[in-house]
Design an enzyme around this catalytic site. Structure first.
Site, PDB file in Angstrom:
ATOM      1  N   ASP A   1       2.445  -9.332   9.002  1.00 48.93           N
ATOM      2  CA  ASP A   1       0.987  -9.492   9.007  1.00 48.93           C
ATOM      3  C   ASP A   1       0.698 -10.990   9.022  1.00 48.93           C
ATOM      4  O   ASP A   1       0.294 -11.570   8.002  1.00 48.93           O
ATOM      5  CB  ASP A   1       0.382  -8.805   7.787  1.00 48.93           C
ATOM      6  CG  ASP A   1       0.629  -7.310   7.811  1.00 48.93           C
ATOM      7  OD1 ASP A   1      -0.160  -6.588   8.412  1.00 48.93           O
ATOM      8  OD2 ASP A   1       1.663  -6.875   7.262  1.00 48.93           O
TER       9      ASP A   1
ATOM     10  N   GLN B   1     -10.320  -2.521   2.471  1.00 54.23           N
ATOM     11  CA  GLN B   1      -9.833  -3.207   3.677  1.00 54.23           C
ATOM     12  C   GLN B   1      -9.737  -2.290   4.898  1.00 54.23           C
ATOM     13  O   GLN B   1      -9.307  -2.726   5.963  1.00 54.23           O
ATOM     14  CB  GLN B   1      -8.497  -3.889   3.420  1.00 54.23           C
ATOM     15  CG  GLN B   1      -7.305  -2.973   3.297  1.00 54.23           C
ATOM     16  CD  GLN B   1      -6.088  -3.737   2.841  1.00 54.23           C
ATOM     17  OE1 GLN B   1      -6.010  -4.212   1.718  1.00 54.23           O
ATOM     18  NE2 GLN B   1      -5.107  -3.875   3.720  1.00 54.23           N
TER      19      GLN B   1
ATOM     20  N   MET C   1       0.837  -1.198   0.000  1.00 51.58           N
ATOM     21  CA  MET C   1       0.000   0.000   0.000  1.00 51.58           C
ATOM     22  C   MET C   1       0.878   1.257   0.000  1.00 51.58           C
ATOM     23  O   MET C   1       0.424   2.345   0.353  1.00 51.58           O
ATOM     24  CB  MET C   1      -0.940  -0.008   1.216  1.00 51.58           C
ATOM     25  CG  MET C   1      -1.890  -1.210   1.168  1.00 51.58           C
ATOM     26  SD  MET C   1      -3.420  -0.934   2.027  1.00 51.58           S
ATOM     27  CE  MET C   1      -2.821  -0.737   3.678  1.00 51.58           C
TER      28      MET C   1
ATOM     29  N   HIS D   1       9.324  -3.559   3.338  1.00 57.34           N
ATOM     30  CA  HIS D   1       8.838  -3.800   1.970  1.00 57.34           C
ATOM     31  C   HIS D   1      10.013  -4.153   1.040  1.00 57.34           C
ATOM     32  O   HIS D   1       9.908  -5.062   0.214  1.00 57.34           O
ATOM     33  CB  HIS D   1       8.155  -2.546   1.411  1.00 57.34           C
ATOM     34  CG  HIS D   1       6.932  -2.109   2.151  1.00 57.34           C
ATOM     35  ND1 HIS D   1       6.903  -0.962   2.901  1.00 57.34           N
ATOM     36  CD2 HIS D   1       5.691  -2.653   2.248  1.00 57.34           C
ATOM     37  CE1 HIS D   1       5.697  -0.805   3.425  1.00 57.34           C
ATOM     38  NE2 HIS D   1       4.944  -1.820   3.057  1.00 57.34           N
TER      39      HIS D   1
ATOM     40  N   SER E   1       6.835  -0.324  10.024  1.00 58.91           N
ATOM     41  CA  SER E   1       5.459  -0.225   9.551  1.00 58.91           C
ATOM     42  C   SER E   1       5.252   1.165   8.966  1.00 58.91           C
ATOM     43  O   SER E   1       5.829   2.143   9.468  1.00 58.91           O
ATOM     44  CB  SER E   1       4.500  -0.428  10.730  1.00 58.91           C
ATOM     45  OG  SER E   1       3.213   0.043  10.392  1.00 58.91           O
TER      46      SER E   1
HETATM   47  P1  AMP Z   1       1.517  -2.979   3.497  1.00 61.61           P
HETATM   48  O1  AMP Z   1       2.018  -1.950   2.542  1.00 61.61           O
HETATM   49  O2  AMP Z   1       1.551  -2.545   4.917  1.00 61.61           O
HETATM   50  O3  AMP Z   1       0.211  -3.576   3.057  1.00 61.61           O
HETATM   51  O4  AMP Z   1       2.553  -4.169   3.440  1.00 61.61           O
HETATM   52  C1  AMP Z   1       2.894  -4.801   2.232  1.00 61.61           C
HETATM   53  C2  AMP Z   1       3.669  -6.057   2.533  1.00 61.61           C
HETATM   54  O5  AMP Z   1       4.852  -5.731   3.255  1.00 61.61           O
HETATM   55  C3  AMP Z   1       2.875  -7.044   3.407  1.00 61.61           C
HETATM   56  O6  AMP Z   1       3.083  -8.354   2.912  1.00 61.61           O
HETATM   57  C4  AMP Z   1       3.501  -6.849   4.766  1.00 61.61           C
HETATM   58  O7  AMP Z   1       3.413  -7.990   5.600  1.00 61.61           O
HETATM   59  C5  AMP Z   1       4.946  -6.558   4.402  1.00 61.61           C
HETATM   60  N1  AMP Z   1       5.615  -5.853   5.493  1.00 61.61           N
HETATM   61  C6  AMP Z   1       5.155  -4.746   6.147  1.00 61.61           C
HETATM   62  N2  AMP Z   1       5.997  -4.418   7.154  1.00 61.61           N
HETATM   63  C7  AMP Z   1       6.998  -5.340   7.136  1.00 61.61           C
HETATM   64  C8  AMP Z   1       8.165  -5.556   7.939  1.00 61.61           C
HETATM   65  N3  AMP Z   1       8.475  -4.762   8.950  1.00 61.61           N
HETATM   66  N4  AMP Z   1       8.963  -6.596   7.631  1.00 61.61           N
HETATM   67  C9  AMP Z   1       8.661  -7.431   6.593  1.00 61.61           C
HETATM   68  N5  AMP Z   1       7.587  -7.284   5.806  1.00 61.61           N
HETATM   69  C10 AMP Z   1       6.756  -6.257   6.070  1.00 61.61           C
END
Ligand code: AMP
Length: 285
Positions: free
Chosen positions: A152, A61, A30, A37, A187
């Site tokens: 997640d 979501q 996102m 990421h 995050s």
């Molecule tokens: P998001 O943009 O928050 O939807 O995350 C996109 C992807 O990045 C998802 O598969 C998350 O689980 C992964 N992700 C987010 N934060 C982390 C982190 N600290 N370490 C590893 N993967 C992450």
């Protein structure tokens, strides 16, 4: 690095690559990208011929309009990070490209307990929305491998189940949590924390480490209480702290119930909601 906004153009490009035998790795995000990421991008680059990253803040979501509105959007710096990491293609569609009028995109599968515990209990509709977007993006990209973060944990478990039930050939690769040096899981939401709060929020990973260090020596109930106490004492508001089976996500009452155990939590710091988890017992292979 190509940046594509239209589904039709993306499909044309990817079909030509698939026809010449290139394997495709896909990292859905996102945006508001950080090193967590980028670790997924790096893994995809290692394991695929072509790495596609999507940036799409999925409205279906979010269960609170204000959360969606406040979600950080940083496309330019995201593109810089992705370019530097060696990403081949970025897909950055509009809401109408992902959800065109008249297209049925909802995913109707029964996830049982997987979707009703933890995040499912406190964020009604969140996982339905997440499955909807992941399923739609998989229809568009048709990757060989899908890279998601253990950050997640419940989301990854649900996507795994969705891939199974929908019989997709895509393989899910779950990548480790990337943390800041003091332990806070990276995050996009951390961007909204003050430097002081970022420091205080390290108690979340400390509470998980406390459980891991004492596993088997104290009861599950006792350790959950101690973890919640640590979080509260630091000034955060715990939402849940669960110790569960890593496959079914069923909350455990005794250590003997499972040989794959995960501790998962959610907590508010101010009005910012953070989640974290730690696998505290790995299944024997
Ligand atoms: P998001 O943009 O928050 O939807 O995350 C996109 C992807 O990045 C998802 O598969 C998350 O689980 C992964 N992700 C987010 N934060 C982390 C982190 N600290 N370490 C590893 N993967 C992450």
């Amino acid at each position: 690095m190509l940046v594509i906004k239209q589904v039709a153009e993306l499909k044309r490009f990817l079909t030509s690559k698939q026809q010449t035998g290139s394997s495709i790795g896909f990292v859905p995000t996102m945006g508001a990208l950080h090193n967590g990421h980028i670790s997924l991008i790096n893994r995809s680059i290692k394991e695929s011929d072509l790495t596609v990253c999507s940036i799409f803040v999925n409205p279906t979501q979010f269960n609170e309009a204000s959360d969606l509105e406040k979600y950080p959007r940083t496309l330019e710096s995201d593109l810089e990070l992705l370019l530097e990491a060696g990403t081949d293609l970025v897909f950055a569609p509009s809401v109408l490209e992902v959800y065109p009028k008249g297209l049925e995109t909802a995913v109707n599968i029964d996830l049982g307990q997987l979707a009703t515990v933890m995040e499912g209990e406190f964020r009604p509709g969140h996982f339905e929305g997440m499955m909807e977007v992941v399923n739609r993006l998989l229809d568009i990209v048709e990757p060989d491998k899908l890279f998601m973060g253990q950050k997640d944990f419940q989301q990854a478990a649900i996507v795994n189940e969705m891939l199974k039930q929908t019989k997709r050939p895509t393989k899910l690769v779950v990548c480790p949590i990337i943390r800041e040096s003091h332990g806070l899981a990276m995050s996009s939401r951390n961007e909204r924390l003050s430097p002081e709060d970022r420091d205080i929020a390290k108690v979340l990973s400390q509470s998980l480490q406390h459980v891991k260090a004492n596993m088997g020596q104290k009861t599950i109930e006792q350790l959950k209480k101690e973890a919640v106490k640590l979080i509260k004492e630091a000034g955060l508001k715990p939402i849940y702290f669960e110790i569960s089976d890593g496959d079914s996500l069923k909350p455990l009452e005794s250590w003997e119930e499972s040989d794959y155990i995960v501790a998962c939590l959610a907590a508010f710091i101010g009005n910012i909601r953070l989640i974290d988890n730690e696998i505290i017992k790995f299944p024997k292979v």
